[in-house]
Write a protein that holds these residues in place. Structure first.
Motif, PDB file in Angstrom:
ATOM      1  N   ASN A   8       1.025  -1.591   0.302  1.00 16.74           N
ATOM      2  CA  ASN A   8      -0.596   0.484   0.142  1.00 16.74           C
ATOM      3  C   ASN A   8       0.785   1.267   0.184  1.00 16.74           C
ATOM      4  O   ASN A   8       1.842   1.467   0.983  1.00 16.74           O
ATOM      5  CB  ASN A   8      -0.903   0.016   1.528  1.00 16.74           C
ATOM      6  CG  ASN A   8      -1.712   0.845   1.355  1.00 16.74           C
ATOM      7  OD1 ASN A   8      -2.789   0.864   0.046  1.00 16.74           O
ATOM      8  ND2 ASN A   8      -2.415   1.720   1.983  1.00 16.74           N
ATOM      9  N   VAL A   9       0.849   2.414  -0.468  1.00 20.12           N
ATOM     10  CA  VAL A   9       1.556   3.436  -0.297  1.00 20.12           C
ATOM     11  C   VAL A   9       0.075   4.353  -0.911  1.00 20.12           C
ATOM     12  O   VAL A   9      -0.657   4.306  -1.856  1.00 20.12           O
ATOM     13  CB  VAL A   9       1.938   3.617  -2.507  1.00 20.12           C
ATOM     14  CG1 VAL A   9       2.756   4.695  -2.815  1.00 20.12           C
ATOM     15  CG2 VAL A   9       2.715   1.837  -2.323  1.00 20.12           C
ATOM     16  N   VAL A  10       0.453   5.265   0.201  1.00 15.94           N
ATOM     17  CA  VAL A  10      -0.649   7.200   0.116  1.00 15.94           C
ATOM     18  C   VAL A  10       0.290   7.584   0.426  1.00 15.94           C
ATOM     19  O   VAL A  10       1.444   7.878   0.860  1.00 15.94           O
ATOM     20  CB  VAL A  10      -1.105   6.510   1.246  1.00 15.94           C
ATOM     21  CG1 VAL A  10      -1.804   7.713   1.691  1.00 15.94           C
ATOM     22  CG2 VAL A  10      -2.207   5.104   1.366  1.00 15.94           C
ATOM     23  N   VAL A  11      -0.051   8.918  -0.043  1.00 13.70           N
ATOM     24  CA  VAL A  11       1.334  10.258  -0.324  1.00 13.70           C
ATOM     25  C   VAL A  11      -0.121  11.472   0.617  1.00 13.70           C
ATOM     26  O   VAL A  11      -0.349  11.362  -0.685  1.00 13.70           O
ATOM     27  CB  VAL A  11       1.380  10.911  -1.663  1.00 13.70           C
ATOM     28  CG1 VAL A  11       2.243  12.263  -1.169  1.00 13.70           C
ATOM     29  CG2 VAL A  11       2.825   9.424  -2.059  1.00 13.70           C
ATOM     30  N   PHE A  12       0.164  11.577   1.296  1.00 15.19           N
ATOM     31  CA  PHE A  12      -0.195  13.145   1.843  1.00 15.19           C
ATOM     32  C   PHE A  12       0.993  14.234   1.840  1.00 15.19           C
ATOM     33  O   PHE A  12       1.581  14.598   1.610  1.00 15.19           O
ATOM     34  CB  PHE A  12      -0.607  13.094   3.048  1.00 15.19           C
ATOM     35  CG  PHE A  12      -1.717  11.765   3.654  1.00 15.19           C
ATOM     36  CD1 PHE A  12      -2.218  11.688   3.439  1.00 15.19           C
ATOM     37  CD2 PHE A  12      -0.588  10.557   4.421  1.00 15.19           C
ATOM     38  CE1 PHE A  12      -3.908  10.515   4.022  1.00 15.19           C
ATOM     39  CE2 PHE A  12      -2.048   9.637   4.663  1.00 15.19           C
ATOM     40  CZ  PHE A  12      -3.163   9.984   4.264  1.00 15.19           C
ATOM     41  N   HIS A  13       0.139  15.766   1.542  1.00 17.82           N
ATOM     42  CA  HIS A  13       1.114  16.425   1.613  1.00 17.82           C
ATOM     43  C   HIS A  13       0.143  17.798   2.113  1.00 17.82           C
ATOM     44  O   HIS A  13      -1.093  18.039   2.427  1.00 17.82           O
ATOM     45  CB  HIS A  13       1.700  17.264  -0.138  1.00 17.82           C
ATOM     46  CG  HIS A  13      -0.111  16.915  -1.032  1.00 17.82           C
ATOM     47  ND1 HIS A  13      -0.731  18.865  -0.889  1.00 17.82           N
ATOM     48  CD2 HIS A  13      -0.311  16.225  -1.640  1.00 17.82           C
ATOM     49  CE1 HIS A  13      -1.687  18.580  -1.441  1.00 17.82           C
ATOM     50  NE2 HIS A  13      -1.390  17.436  -2.535  1.00 17.82           N
ATOM     51  N   SER A  14       0.477  18.918   2.215  1.00 15.14           N
ATOM     52  CA  SER A  14       0.195  20.178   3.535  1.00 15.14           C
ATOM     53  C   SER A  14      -0.834  20.828   2.279  1.00 15.14           C
ATOM     54  O   SER A  14      -0.528  22.489   3.043  1.00 15.14           O
ATOM     55  CB  SER A  14       0.847  20.775   4.158  1.00 15.14           C
ATOM     56  OG  SER A  14       2.133  20.968   4.037  1.00 15.14           O
ATOM     57  N   ASN A  15      -0.799  21.024   0.977  1.00 16.55           N
ATOM     58  CA  ASN A  15      -0.920  22.234   0.032  1.00 16.55           C
ATOM     59  C   ASN A  15      -2.342  22.948   0.515  1.00 16.55           C
ATOM     60  O   ASN A  15      -2.405  24.307   0.465  1.00 16.55           O
ATOM     61  CB  ASN A  15      -0.796  22.261  -1.454  1.00 16.55           C
ATOM     62  CG  ASN A  15       0.952  22.076  -1.985  1.00 16.55           C
ATOM     63  OD1 ASN A  15       1.285  21.828  -1.004  1.00 16.55           O
ATOM     64  ND2 ASN A  15       0.542  22.120  -3.007  1.00 16.55           N
TER      65      ASN A  15
END
Length: 590
Positions: free
Chosen positions: A271-278
């Protein structure tokens, strides 16, 4: 017969190419990406060499040199080759010195050329005559009888002596085959000398390089990729990944298409997940107080993001036991804040003072107070007395035992409620356990200074000592306990640099600022094209650390960018990790 997995097939192919290079007497480089099983290939190559060449090596009193960069790696190679006497497995410094020490006259001739520091040492001493050149403790010095070398001097001298045919001849006679583990960490000057004087000039020495230039993350002097302008190095790719599930391997392949890897299980998912704060609408750091923080979230906001991602990962079934999960962050200061010992860390100029226990106070707390407290709480009295050694007073009667028990019970409570100063003052009275000699000396000096009028303290060193110890004594002792948990790897946190070679079921990579060497947004913007002139080294430093961090995971990989990302950087992330895995803002998610 069981069919080989895709990773195993790739591994076999690479090994056959290594064997062919050995049989042909050709120098080679095995490029083995993350999880490829580089050490396995190195051991197989050593065993193949023993099988093929043990007779000729024995007759000629020669050995295979296997060079590594850590004692751990050296010992692993020795163990996995049954300590075969035909294999000289040791660190780069020991290997170099085994040859250099025979050339005393030449060493004395070259030492003045090493650096301005050596010129100054020589000028301030009796000069160079017929002293014996030694290398043992690694501290540089010169006197009437001895010239002692620094660790870096040994490597620099090796690079210079390789230019001389007589030295090359000696090396070939002793070590006709040289294998270098983690070749990318070789000093750049030495690496070039090896290429020029052993590989390109057809010296007859067979040099085998094992490593991965994308995993060069330590030090600016390391060489990275070793190449031959004369095409004298056969390039072998090991296109296997025995660590990660298929989805993670595919992400690494998109990141690094020139070294595609095959996974062990084609049916594995991962499982691959990418979070960001934009989408964050609040204030960001502007660089005030240090431009290396520009565009990142403020500390308390970054903590909220991390806490939320942690919560979401727990809901997905992550076990945050330190043996199964790692949270990778860039700087030790950020780690200190997240784990609750930032005030303690701020008392020291060097992270080695507290992380490697170079400071006498930290060493005493973590090597004596904490083990004693743990042993007493767990009723492990044998271990307790072992830790105490000779520092513990003899228990001659029942009243001594009661006082001993009361003192340790009070100490354990004070560790949770008091400051470092409170604990030190308590131990100074109870003597259970006694302060170490170094701490006792520092405390005595501190207390003498405290009793003086500040206007009467003229010595700058005394002023610094008073200020430093006062600051340390004012920190809650609980921060020492939290530091100890981190050092003992009882927390899931680590720096990205600290996990090279390791693997975990779950990995959360936090990509923020905090160090002027690293800018993830910039790195991503440069990823699909060439970095600006003069910035290749900067790009590779960022890229390599990013690759190492992302390739530690076996099953689940999550990234959190607290640094604001440009549209271009987001597009590159989408290409690497696929658009469907770019979740974005974690706050507000359930």
């Amino acid at each position: 017969m069981t069919e080989l997995s895709p990773a195993e097939k790739s591994s076999v192919k690479a090994l056959l190419e290594v064997y062919a290079a050995i049989d042909g007497g050709h120098c080679f480089r095995l490029e083995a990406g993350a999880g490829a099983g580089k050490t396995y290939s190195l051991i197989k190559a050593l065993k193949y060499l023993i099988q093929k060449k043990s007779k000729s090596l024995s007759i000629n009193d020669q050995r295979i040199a296997c060079i590594s960069y850590t004692n751990v790696a050296k010992n692993e190679i020795r163990d996995r080759t049954d300590n075969n006497p035909l294999i000289f497995s040791d660190t780069i410094h020991t290997f170099c010195w085994s040859l250099l020490q025979k050339f005393q006259v030449k060493l004395r001739e070259i030492i003045p050329e090493l650096s301005d520091k050596w010129k100054s040492r020589i000028d301030e001493s009796c000069g160079i005559a017929n002293q014996k050149v030694k290398y043992d403790l690694g501290f540089p010095s010169i006197d009437d009888e001895t010239i002692s070398l620094h660790h870096d001097d040994v490597v620099a001298l090796m690079a210079k002596l390789l230019e001389h045919p007589k030295f090359q001849h000696l090396l070939k006679n002793v070590y006709p085959i040289i294998l270098i583990d983690e070749y990318q960490d070789t000093d750049a000057t030495l690496a070039q000398s090896i290429v020029d004087n052993l590989i390109d000039n057809k010296s007859g020495v067979l040099v085998g390089l094992f490593g991965d230039h994308w995993q060069k993350i330590y030090g600016s002097s390391a060489c990275g990729l070793i190449q031959s302008d004369n095409d004298s190095i056969i390039e072998i790719s090991k296109n296997a990944n025995f660590r990660s599930d298929k989805n993670i391997v595919e992400c690494l392949n998109r990141m690094r298409p020139e070294l595609p890897q095959s996974e062990v299980d084609p049916e594995s998912t991962g499982n691959v997940v990418v979070f960001h704060s934009n989408e964050w609408n609040g204030a960001r750091r502007t660089g005030a107080g240090g431009g290396h923080w520009t565009d990142d979230l403020f500390e308390e906001d970054a903590h909220r993001y991390l806490e939320k991602v942690h919560e979401l990962m727990v809901k997905q079934g992550w076990d945050f036991d330190s043996n199964k999960t790692k949270i990778l962050m860039l700087t030790n200061n950020v780690l200190a804040s997240e784990q609750g010992y930032r005030n303690l860390a701020d008392c020291f100029n060097s992270t080695d003072d507290y992380l490697k226990k170079n400071n006498a106070y930290i060493k005493f707390f973590l090597d004596v107070i904490e083990p004693v407290s743990y042993a007493f709480e767990q009723k492990l009295y044998g271990e307790l007395f072992q830790v105490m050694s000779q520092k513990f007073p003899h228990l001659n009667k029942q009243s001594d035992k009661k006082l001993w028990s009361k003192n340790l019970g009070d100490l354990i409570k004070l560790r949770q409620t008091g400051t470092i100063g409170d604990v030190l003052d308590f131990l100074d009275i109870s003597k259970r356990p006694r302060l170490s000699n170094k701490v006792e000396q520092y405390e005595s000096r501190y207390k003498n200074l405290v009793e003086m009028d500040s206007d009467d303290i003229d010595d700058e060193q005394d002023k610094k000592h008073l200020s430093k110890i006062s600051k340390l004594r004012g920190v809650d002792y609980k921060e020492v306990i939290k530091l100890g948990r981190y050092i003992d790897e009882k927390t899931p946190f680590s720096t990205k640099h600290g996990v090279k070679g390791a693997q975990f079921d779950n990995v959360l990579v936090v990509c923020g600022r905090g160090w002027n060497h690293y800018n993830w947004n910039q790195m991503l913007e440069w990823f699909d094209g060439a970095p600006p002139a003069g910035k290749q080294g900067t790009f590779e430093r960022n890229r390599n650390l990013f690759y190492v961090a992302c390739s530690r995971s076996k099953h689940n990989l999550t990234l959190l960018f607290t640094q604001e990302l440009s549209n271009e950087a987001l597009l590159v992330l989408s290409d690497m990790f696929e658009q469907g895995n770019i979740v974005g803002e974690p706050l507000g998610r359930e």
